[in-house]
Design a protein around this motif. Structure first.
Motif, PDB file in Angstrom:
ATOM      1  N   PHE A 174      -1.031   1.496  -3.325  1.00 21.54           N
ATOM      2  CA  PHE A 174      -1.145   2.954  -3.250  1.00 21.54           C
ATOM      3  C   PHE A 174      -2.615   3.357  -3.321  1.00 21.54           C
ATOM      4  N   CYS A 175      -2.894   4.648  -3.046  1.00 23.92           N
ATOM      5  CA  CYS A 175      -4.198   5.208  -3.388  1.00 23.92           C
ATOM      6  C   CYS A 175      -4.286   5.244  -4.915  1.00 23.92           C
ATOM      7  N   PHE A 176      -5.458   4.996  -5.465  1.00 24.88           N
ATOM      8  CA  PHE A 176      -5.590   5.001  -6.926  1.00 24.88           C
ATOM      9  C   PHE A 176      -5.206   6.356  -7.511  1.00 24.88           C
ATOM     10  N   ASN A 177      -5.773   7.433  -6.969  1.00 25.94           N
ATOM     11  CA  ASN A 177      -5.470   8.763  -7.499  1.00 25.94           C
ATOM     12  C   ASN A 177      -3.996   9.116  -7.370  1.00 25.94           C
ATOM     13  N   CYS A 178      -3.379   8.703  -6.269  1.00 26.61           N
ATOM     14  CA  CYS A 178      -1.961   9.025  -6.041  1.00 26.61           C
ATOM     15  C   CYS A 178      -1.068   8.367  -7.087  1.00 26.61           C
ATOM     16  N   ILE A 179      -1.276   7.079  -7.331  1.00 25.31           N
ATOM     17  CA  ILE A 179      -0.390   6.383  -8.249  1.00 25.31           C
ATOM     18  C   ILE A 179      -0.667   6.769  -9.704  1.00 25.31           C
ATOM     19  N   VAL A 180      -1.938   7.107 -10.019  1.00 25.56           N
ATOM     20  CA  VAL A 180      -2.236   7.582 -11.372  1.00 25.56           C
ATOM     21  C   VAL A 180      -1.546   8.912 -11.611  1.00 25.56           C
ATOM     22  N   SER A 225      -2.023   6.507  17.024  1.00 32.92           N
ATOM     23  CA  SER A 225      -2.675   7.311  16.001  1.00 32.92           C
ATOM     24  C   SER A 225      -2.080   7.169  14.608  1.00 32.92           C
ATOM     25  N   PRO A 226      -0.738   6.982  14.439  1.00 31.54           N
ATOM     26  CA  PRO A 226      -0.207   6.891  13.080  1.00 31.54           C
ATOM     27  C   PRO A 226      -0.777   5.685  12.343  1.00 31.54           C
ATOM     28  N   ASN A 227      -1.055   5.873  11.055  1.00 30.96           N
ATOM     29  CA  ASN A 227      -1.572   4.784  10.220  1.00 30.96           C
ATOM     30  C   ASN A 227      -0.452   3.784   9.971  1.00 30.96           C
ATOM     31  N   PRO A 228      -0.622   2.511  10.315  1.00 30.71           N
ATOM     32  CA  PRO A 228       0.447   1.528  10.158  1.00 30.71           C
ATOM     33  C   PRO A 228       0.774   1.218   8.700  1.00 30.71           C
ATOM     34  N   ASN A 229      -0.192   1.425   7.788  1.00 31.19           N
ATOM     35  CA  ASN A 229       0.030   1.136   6.365  1.00 31.19           C
ATOM     36  C   ASN A 229      -0.443   2.301   5.495  1.00 31.19           C
ATOM     37  N   PRO A 230       0.246   3.427   5.567  1.00 33.76           N
ATOM     38  CA  PRO A 230      -0.191   4.590   4.784  1.00 33.76           C
ATOM     39  C   PRO A 230       0.177   4.434   3.308  1.00 33.76           C
ATOM     40  N   CYS A 231      -0.432   5.248   2.487  1.00 30.03           N
ATOM     41  CA  CYS A 231      -0.048   5.308   1.078  1.00 30.03           C
ATOM     42  C   CYS A 231       1.373   5.856   1.006  1.00 30.03           C
ATOM     43  N   PRO A 232       2.285   5.208   0.315  1.00 23.69           N
ATOM     44  CA  PRO A 232       3.677   5.676   0.242  1.00 23.69           C
ATOM     45  C   PRO A 232       3.837   7.035  -0.420  1.00 23.69           C
ATOM     46  N   ILE A 233       2.800   7.497  -1.149  1.00 22.61           N
ATOM     47  CA  ILE A 233       2.911   8.775  -1.843  1.00 22.61           C
ATOM     48  C   ILE A 233       2.349   9.915  -1.006  1.00 22.61           C
ATOM     49  N   CYS A 234       1.097   9.788  -0.546  1.00 27.46           N
ATOM     50  CA  CYS A 234       0.490  10.879   0.226  1.00 27.46           C
ATOM     51  C   CYS A 234       0.677  10.715   1.725  1.00 27.46           C
ATOM     52  N   LEU A 235       1.109   9.511   2.157  1.00 20.86           N
ATOM     53  CA  LEU A 235       1.346   9.183   3.570  1.00 20.86           C
ATOM     54  C   LEU A 235       0.066   9.181   4.408  1.00 20.86           C
ATOM     55  N   GLY A 236      -1.086   9.202   3.740  1.00 15.38           N
ATOM     56  CA  GLY A 236      -2.356   9.139   4.447  1.00 15.38           C
ATOM     57  C   GLY A 236      -2.983   7.762   4.276  1.00 15.38           C
ATOM     58  N   PRO A 237      -4.153   7.543   4.863  1.00 11.50           N
ATOM     59  CA  PRO A 237      -4.848   6.257   4.690  1.00 11.50           C
ATOM     60  C   PRO A 237      -5.109   5.990   3.208  1.00 11.50           C
ATOM     61  N   ILE A 238      -4.948   4.764   2.799  1.00 12.21           N
ATOM     62  CA  ILE A 238      -5.135   4.428   1.395  1.00 12.21           C
ATOM     63  C   ILE A 238      -6.623   4.423   1.039  1.00 12.21           C
ATOM     64  N   THR A 239      -6.972   5.150  -0.006  1.00 15.00           N
ATOM     65  CA  THR A 239      -8.336   5.177  -0.520  1.00 15.00           C
ATOM     66  C   THR A 239      -8.345   4.525  -1.896  1.00 15.00           C
ATOM     67  N   GLN A 240      -9.270   3.639  -2.133  1.00 19.56           N
ATOM     68  CA  GLN A 240      -9.393   2.852  -3.364  1.00 19.56           C
ATOM     69  C   GLN A 240      -8.085   2.079  -3.611  1.00 19.56           C
ATOM     70  N   ASP A 241      -7.954   0.965  -2.919  1.00 19.83           N
ATOM     71  CA  ASP A 241      -6.743   0.138  -3.003  1.00 19.83           C
ATOM     72  C   ASP A 241      -6.350  -0.118  -4.451  1.00 19.83           C
ATOM     73  N   SER A 242      -5.077   0.161  -4.760  1.00 20.69           N
ATOM     74  CA  SER A 242      -4.565  -0.027  -6.107  1.00 20.69           C
ATOM     75  C   SER A 242      -3.155  -0.591  -6.034  1.00 20.69           C
TER      76      SER A 242
END
Length: 275
Positions: A42-48, A16-33
């Motif tokens: 990272f997720c775009f919103n997270c890194i912005v 179940s754990p995501n093998p490549n989560p966003c390093p900031i939110c630790l969830g699945p990456i949305t809008q690859d950035s």
């Protein structure tokens, strides 16, 4: 019995754990950035948000930010990659409040993510070449190039790029006058190749579309504001700041009304928080 239950649950929970989560939110990456120097993802919103938080801690906003993972200094966030082009969000710069990035710049950038339809037929690009109008100077070309390059690169200081491209086009025009016996088709292909090569180091995946837009503007024979109104009317867009004029401009022959065109992708540098 308990061991059997654990054995049935264990494989499911371990996968179940995501093998490549966003390093900031630790969830699945949305809008690859990606950060532009270290290319950590990272997720775009997270890194912005991360860059905005770091910038807010300085009295004078920094022009770069350290990656939260490797501490490498980065100038921008790369996102919206579609296989041939991408967008950039520069650290501590919001184009929505930028003095140079006008509504006209936004409209031109938007055009690069929109199918233009039959606009080339309306402004009669083929006739422009067959009638040898490419040998004539265009007094509005330099200003159009400046705004176009600013819009596509989202950079204000583009004078060197504009000077280079303008020089290539003007050199082609003067050479075309000297060698008038070369076929129209050959001259058109030579023009497209020369301009494409000149802009590719700066526009990369948008180079071919830039050449297309340049041909439209030159073939139209219109001033910049008149060209804008014809373009916007053709696409069926409503941009009051650009559409309005003191009087209705004459459109190129063969203009017909048709359904509004809808951008298939339009990403502008901004913090698009859906929350």
């Amino acid at each position: 019995m308990a061991e059997d239950e654990r054995s049935r649950v264990a494989p499911e929970s371990s996968s179940s754990p995501n093998p490549n989560p966003c390093p900031i939110c630790l969830g699945p990456i949305t809008q690859d950035s990606y950060l532009d120097q270290c290319f950590h993802k990272f997720c775009f919103n997270c890194i912005v948000r991360w860059t905005n938080i770091i910038a807010s801690k300085h009295s004078c906003g920094p022009s770069s930010v350290k990656c939260p993972l490797c501490k490498t200094e980065n100038l921008s966030i790369v996102y919206g990659f579609d296989g041939s082009s991408f967008q950039r969000h520069y650290v501590n710069r919001d184009l929505r409040n930028s003095e140079f990035f006008s509504e006209a710049h936004r409209y031109r950038l938007k055009c690069y993510y929109t199918e233009p339809g039959n606009l080339a037929d309306k402004v009669k690009v083929s006739s422009y070449w067959k009638s040898h109008k490419y040998r004539q100077q265009n007094r509005w070309l330099h200003d159009w190039l400046r705004r176009e390059i600013q819009a596509v690169t989202q950079e204000e200081d583009v004078d060197i790029i504009v000077h280079h491209i303008f020089g290539v086009i003007d050199s082609f025009r003067r050479d075309a006058v000297k060698h008038s016996k070369i076929s129209t088709e050959t001259k058109q292909e030579e023009f497209k190749l020369l301009v494409s090569q000149a802009v590719r180091p700066f526009l990369m995946g948008r180079s071919d579309r830039f050449v297309y837009e340049l041909e439209l503007f030159l073939a139209s024979g219109l001033k910049i504001d008149a060209f804008d109104r014809v373009y916007i009317k053709h696409l069926g867009w409503n941009i009051p700041e650009i559409s309005k004029g003191e009087e209705e401009e004459e459109e190129p022959d063969g203009t017909h009304e048709h359904e509004p065109s809808i951008p298939y992708l339009y990403i502008l540098d901004q913090d698009s928080d859906d929350n």
